[in-house]
Design an enzyme around this catalytic site. Structure first.
Site, PDB file in Angstrom:
ATOM      1  N   GLU A   1      -3.796   0.591  -5.730  1.00  0.00           N
ATOM      2  CA  GLU A   1      -2.815  -0.286  -6.139  1.00  0.00           C
ATOM      3  C   GLU A   1      -2.790  -0.245  -7.602  1.00  0.00           C
ATOM      4  OE1 GLU A   1      -1.101  -2.052  -4.141  1.00  0.00           O
ATOM      5  OE2 GLU A   1      -2.089  -2.247  -2.204  1.00  0.00           O
TER       6      GLU A   1
ATOM      7  N   CYS B   1       0.998  -1.128   0.006  1.00  0.00           N
ATOM      8  CA  CYS B   1       0.045   0.006  -0.098  1.00  0.00           C
ATOM      9  C   CYS B   1       0.943   1.128  -0.058  1.00  0.00           C
ATOM     10  CB  CYS B   1      -0.915   0.063   1.097  1.00  0.00           C
ATOM     11  SG  CYS B   1      -2.060   1.619   1.517  1.00  0.00           S
TER      12      CYS B   1
END
Length: 233
Positions: free
Chosen positions: A108, A2
């Site tokens: 992402e 992340c």
DNA sequence: CCAGACGTTGTT
DNA sequence: GTCTGG
DNA sequence: CCAGACGTTGTT
DNA sequence: GTCTGG
């Protein structure tokens, strides 16, 4: 992993999620659509006196208290939950300095099979409400210019949705676990590993967004707009 | 003993 | 600070 | 995470 | 290629 996220929720929605102590956040609190490492981010950590989470801004990228050079924080933006208990850079923070990092989405990048293109996805709750990521914070005091407070985001394996995009995801804590995460005594920190698991498969949905988000310098509401009709989850 | 590392990710 | 490697 | 920078001496 | 910066 992340490495980019969003937090544009109303303070009232944040407060519905987390019963934090201070009420000084304005209702338009810093709507952010491209929060990147090295920037100051909102975290909530346990406030000793009131035993409630307290909002604080700290730099994203954990600098261990023993580090000689704070630049190490540039690469400490995530901590693997599978190894966080033993890693020298994180284990003290896991025992003594855990926090919640509020977000209402994260990005992402999905790599195509030939690895030639990378498509960013915005991953979020279907109702777009905020959620809490498990984090650690640290205070570094070697500069002589006052303490530098930093944080990192814990990661874990993907759930079914995230497996379509990437092989890691941030640890999202369920509301019932917030207090335990923030309050567990140091000698029970290792048992918190049972909380560091992928979110339920139906907790999030995802859609592709423009590569404009690639540049950390851009922070605009349209970064989370879907670029087509496709949606995952 | 002291010196040196201490991290994650993705890509090759 | 603490562990590993030499 | 991605974007953007990367450097000094001696040798080609 | 690898590191720094955001």
């Amino acid at each position: 992993m992340c490495g980019r996220y969003t937090l544009a929720s109303k303070v009232s929605d944040l407060r519905d999620l987390i019963d934090f102590h201070d009420d000084s956040l304005p209702d338009d609190f810093a709507a952010r659509f491209n929060i990147a490492p090295t920037q100051d981010v909102l975290i909530l950590r346990q406030e000793k006196v009131h035993h409630r989470p307290m909002p604080v801004m700290v730099r994203w990228g954990l600098v261990p208290f023993w580090a000689d050079d704070p630049k190490i924080g540039n690469r400490m933006i995530n901590a693997r939950s599978e190894t966080v208990v033993e890693k020298p850079a994180f284990r003290a923070a896991l025992k003594y300095r855990r926090c919640l990092i509020p977000a209402d989405g994260f990005y992402e990048w999905h790599r195509s099979v030939d690895s030639k293109t990378k498509t960013p996805y915005w991953i979020h709750r279907p109702d777009r409400k905020p959620f809490a990521i498990a984090g650690l914070w640290e205070s570094w005091n070697k500069s002589g210019a006052g303490p530098l407070e930093t944080c990192t985001i814990l990661t874990t394996g993907p759930n079914a949705l995230m497996g379509l995009i990437h092989d890691r995801m941030p640890v999202i804590l369920q509301q019932k676990d917030f207090d335990r995460w923030l309050s567990a005594p140091p000698d029970q920190a290792a048992s918190l590993a049972e909380l560091l698991v992928p979110a339920p498969d139906d907790f999030l949905e995802a859609w592709p967004v423009s590569t404009k988000v690639n540049s950390p310098a851009l922070d605009r509401p349209d970064l989370i707009d879907p670029i087509d009709e496709s949606r995952l989850g």
